[in-house]
Motif scaffolding. Structure first.
Motif, mmCIF file in Angstrom:
data_model
loop_
_atom_site.group_PDB
_atom_site.id
_atom_site.type_symbol
_atom_site.label_atom_id
_atom_site.label_comp_id
_atom_site.label_asym_id
_atom_site.label_seq_id
_atom_site.Cartn_x
_atom_site.Cartn_y
_atom_site.Cartn_z
ATOM 1 N N THR A 1 0.834 -1.202 0.000
ATOM 2 C CA THR A 1 0.000 0.000 0.000
ATOM 3 C C THR A 1 0.866 1.248 0.000
ATOM 4 O OG1 THR A 1 -1.948 1.029 1.024
ATOM 5 C CG2 THR A 1 -0.223 0.338 2.509
ATOM 6 N N LYS A 2 0.260 2.359 -0.413
ATOM 7 C CA LYS A 2 0.924 3.662 -0.365
ATOM 8 C C LYS A 2 0.028 4.615 0.409
ATOM 9 C CE LYS A 2 3.065 3.024 -4.921
ATOM 10 N NZ LYS A 2 3.163 3.538 -6.316
ATOM 11 N N ILE A 3 0.582 5.236 1.446
ATOM 12 C CA ILE A 3 -0.180 6.207 2.255
ATOM 13 C C ILE A 3 0.450 7.581 2.066
ATOM 14 C CG2 ILE A 3 -0.962 6.856 4.570
ATOM 15 C CD1 ILE A 3 -0.780 3.939 5.386
ATOM 16 N N ILE A 4 -0.364 8.543 1.674
ATOM 17 C CA ILE A 4 0.128 9.921 1.490
ATOM 18 C C ILE A 4 0.336 10.558 2.862
ATOM 19 C CG2 ILE A 4 -0.466 12.212 0.575
ATOM 20 C CD1 ILE A 4 -2.115 10.716 -1.589
ATOM 21 N N GLY A 5 1.474 11.253 3.019
ATOM 22 C CA GLY A 5 1.777 11.879 4.310
ATOM 23 C C GLY A 5 2.318 13.281 4.162
ATOM 24 N N GLN A 6 2.966 13.761 5.212
ATOM 25 C CA GLN A 6 3.522 15.115 5.247
ATOM 26 C C GLN A 6 4.946 15.068 5.780
ATOM 27 O OE1 GLN A 6 -0.070 16.846 7.490
ATOM 28 N NE2 GLN A 6 0.970 18.669 6.761
ATOM 29 N N SER A 7 5.695 16.082 5.408
ATOM 30 C CA SER A 7 7.064 16.191 5.912
ATOM 31 C C SER A 7 7.077 16.340 7.429
ATOM 32 C CB SER A 7 7.743 17.405 5.276
ATOM 33 O OG SER A 7 8.898 17.747 6.001
ATOM 34 N N ALA A 8 8.079 15.749 8.062
ATOM 35 C CA ALA A 8 8.196 15.836 9.525
ATOM 36 C C ALA A 8 8.662 17.217 9.984
ATOM 37 C CB ALA A 8 9.161 14.764 10.038
#
Length: 378
Positions: A104-111
């Protein structure tokens, strides 16, 4: 960033940290968990700006870095996977998760946008047995005030004194106090008193239960450590840390309301008294929740009664050891049941001065727990 770990390790870590990552509209990144690979460790972090939780997960950090994704999404997904090795890799703005026949691929944000967790120095600490601390905390936290009007009552007072920790909570109608043993790793520089928000402690109880359910046999999870700074407290249990702000303000000097004299004492079976109070509750006045406790002199019994113009009346006479003068008090049955449910002995001691002063409940043989209820004045 590239890591790998067993599904059960990731699942437990995400469960521990994920609870405080709620639906924050104003700062969406607070809904995320930060996954960090550093110095060979896999670290999961969440915060709601009042509480921060960090959990180090067993596994392999193959490439360093950090990234954040929606906490609920990744937690729900990982919990559905088979208990096999899971590889997690960041590519651009996505987290690629693979195991056996799942990908799977989950879209995220920069830390970079993720808030910093406050650092508390780890020089000096107090420590306690986890099971004893859990029991002690459960015995007082229910008495915390639910009102925001007096912010200092919305937390539990922790009083550290050399080898003892006293927990106290009150909503001004009842008070619970519990003492337990603690150790230190150095020279204690005097008494320390801090007020910890009830929300923090409820989260801590949840984490302690989760950790022990998952790895309770491991020695490192049998001890909880407390580190204090000027306005923060850090709890550590094994590889999990919880840091929280403290409540500023002066906790009331509750010792003043603890009666120092007793005119009537009773020792009574806790289960029998609980049953009688529950029966009495059915006939108490709505909104007042009044129950009468009468201790007639020389009769060796406690009379539990209530009456309502709408439902009727109820009287129960229970055998008890009663010493002192003819006495009685009217108290809120809900508060009384809360106290009885948190006393861990077969018999309970009831101490009364008169109908206008607080009623004290204690365990028959253990003086480390004290519960006080203010009377309902007729």
């Amino acid at each position: 960033m590239k890591i790998s770990s067993l599904q059960e390790n990731l699942k437990q870590g995400l469960t521990i940290v994920g609870h405080i990552a709620g639906r924050n509209i104003n700062l969406p990144i607070l809904n995320n968990v930060m996954i960090e690979a550093k110095n060979g460790n896999i670290k999961l972090t969440t915060t709601n700006l009042e509480i921060g939780i960090v959990c180090v997960v067993r596994g392999k950090a193959e490439m360093g870095g950090s990234f954040t994704v929606d906490s609920k999404t990744i937690s729900d997904y990982i919990s559905l996977l088979p208990n096999k090795k899971v590889s997690v890799e960041q590519k651009e703005n996505k987290l690629i998760i693979e195991t056996e026949n799942y990908k799977t691929k989950i879209i995220g944000q920069s830390a970079e946008e993720f808030p910093l967790i406050p650092q508390v120095e780890k020089n000096f600490f107090y420590s306690a047995n986890v099971n004893e601390f859990k029991r002690a905390l459960a015995q007082v936290i229910f008495a915390v005030s639910g009102s925001e009007l007096r912010i200092e009552l919305a937390g539990v007072l922790f009083s550290f004194n050399k080898d003892a920790l006293t927990l106290a909570a009150t909503d001004s109608y009842r008070l619970a106090e519990k003492k337990l043993s603690v150790k230190t790793n150095g020279q204690d520089d005097g008494d320390k008193k801090v007020i910890i928000p009830a929300r923090t402690l409820q989260e801590l109880l949840r984490i302690l239960s989760g950790i022990q359910d998952g790895e309770g046999e491991k020695e490192e999870t049998n001890e909880i450590k407390f580190y204090l700074s000027e306005n923060q407290i850090l709890f550590t249990i094994g590889s999990t840390e919880l840091v929280s702000r403290l409540i500023e303000g002066q906790y009331p000097d509750y010792k003043q309301i603890i009666p120092t004299e007793v005119k009537t004492k009773a020792i009574i079976n806790r289960a029998e008294l609980t049953r009688a109070v529950k029966a009495s509750a059915l006939f108490s006045k709505t909104g007042i929740n009044d129950t009468n406790l009468d201790l007639p002199a020389g009769k060796n019994k406690v009379v539990v009664s209530s009456a309502s113009g709408q439902t009727g009346e109820n009287i129960a006479e229970l055998e008890a050891e009663v010493d002192g003068e003819d006495n009685g008090v009217v108290i809120n049955y809900k508060y009384l049941l809360d106290g009885l449910n948190n006393i861990e002995s077969e018999n309970v001691k009831i101490n009364i001065i008169d109908s206008n002063t607080p009623c004290i409940l204690k365990s028959e043989k253990d003086d480390s727990y004290l519960y006080i209820i203010m009377p309902i004045k007729k």
